[in-house]
Design a protein around this motif. Structure first.
Motif, PDB file in Angstrom:
ATOM      1  N   SER A 127      30.417 -40.514  -5.302  1.00  0.00           N
ATOM      2  CA  SER A 127      29.119 -40.682  -4.659  1.00  0.00           C
ATOM      3  C   SER A 127      27.976 -40.420  -5.644  1.00  0.00           C
ATOM      4  N   ILE A 128      28.107 -39.394  -6.458  1.00  0.00           N
ATOM      5  CA  ILE A 128      27.088 -39.085  -7.464  1.00  0.00           C
ATOM      6  C   ILE A 128      26.939 -40.250  -8.429  1.00  0.00           C
ATOM      7  N   VAL A 129      28.047 -40.788  -8.918  1.00  0.00           N
ATOM      8  CA  VAL A 129      28.029 -41.907  -9.860  1.00  0.00           C
ATOM      9  C   VAL A 129      27.376 -43.132  -9.226  1.00  0.00           C
ATOM     10  N   THR A 130      27.820 -43.491  -8.043  1.00  0.00           N
ATOM     11  CA  THR A 130      27.296 -44.678  -7.363  1.00  0.00           C
ATOM     12  C   THR A 130      25.798 -44.557  -7.115  1.00  0.00           C
ATOM     13  N   ASN A 131      25.375 -43.424  -6.572  1.00  0.00           N
ATOM     14  CA  ASN A 131      23.950 -43.224  -6.282  1.00  0.00           C
ATOM     15  C   ASN A 131      23.108 -43.227  -7.550  1.00  0.00           C
ATOM     16  N   ALA A 132      23.610 -42.607  -8.606  1.00  0.00           N
ATOM     17  CA  ALA A 132      22.847 -42.559  -9.859  1.00  0.00           C
ATOM     18  C   ALA A 132      22.666 -43.954 -10.449  1.00  0.00           C
TER      19      ALA A 132
END
Length: 166
Positions: A127-132
């Motif tokens: 989720s962190i990767v996708t959102n960033a």
């Protein structure tokens, strides 16, 4: 009421032993971003050439270290970079970690640290990767699930392993 009826469970040593034995095998005490970086070195010019999907390289690694007693720190590392034609589109590095305690037999510690804990952490890291990436102006990118069992099996032939409690 007698004084014996007012005693709490903590006053009974037999109940204390039962409480300790009933501890869950895995407890995640905290999850945190240890390190995170997203670079888009050729922005904003690179956005003009985004008419095709970038070539993306992904590297995932896991490390588990003994802290004290039955506490461990498990770190999930994700490194990604994307290229458009001959230009670097982005570079992303994430170290997502957790402090956990394990109440399992010693022979199960390593597989739990390197398979089960990363499996639990992965959705949060993804989720962190996708959102960033999206927040950075890049196309949405969803990391596929990782086979941590295969990673662990491949690692068995390598000398580096997590520290075991002494």
């Amino acid at each position: 009421m007698t004084e014996e009826n007012n005693k709490s469970a903590n006053d009974n040593p037999a109940q204390d032993n039962n409480t300790q034995q009933q501890m869950p095998p895995i407890v995640i005490h905290t999850q945190y971003i240890k390190d995170f970086s997203l670079e888009i070195p050729h922005a904003p010019e690179v956005f003009r050439n985004m008419n095709q999907a970038p070539a993306v390289n992904i590297n995932v690694d896991v490390n588990g270290n003994h802290m004290h007693e039955n506490f461990f720190n498990v770190e999930l590392r994700i490194a990604m970079d994307g290229d458009l034609i001959d230009e670097k589109l982005f570079i992303l590095e994430l170290k997502y970690a957790a402090v956990v305690s394990l109440n399992v037999p010693k022979e199960h510690v390593e597989p739990i640290l390197l398979v089960e804990i990363p499996r639990m952490l992965f959705p949060f890291a993804r989720s962190i990767v996708t959102n960033a990436l999206v927040d950075g102006g890049l196309p949405p990118f969803m990391l596929n699930p990782i086979d941590f069992v295969a990673m662990y099996q491949n690692r068995q032939g390598q000398p580096q392993r997590p520290e075991q409690p002494k």
